[in-house]
Scaffold this motif. Sequence first.
Motif: not given
Length: 74
Positions: A51-65
């Motif tokens: 979640r922290r990586k997603y929030a900081s923009g390190d990973i995309s939405t698709e990769e996060f899901e």
Amino acid sequence: MWNECNNDWHYFGMHGFWWLFWVVVLIIIFLVLKPNLISKKGKDSSLEILRRKYASGDISTEEFEERKRMLKEE
């Protein structure tokens, strides 16, 4: 005189038995619950990192899901 000594040891034996019984019960409970607590804590921390990586923009939405789905499957 012999009866007094015998009674003292009898009570001490039962007292010691109950202490030992409860210590063994607590150890068994701890050993049963410990793996569940560790695995739950590990999953939560992995998801929190994701979640922290997603929030900081390190990973995309698709990769996060995709990664979140993979973590929940474990």
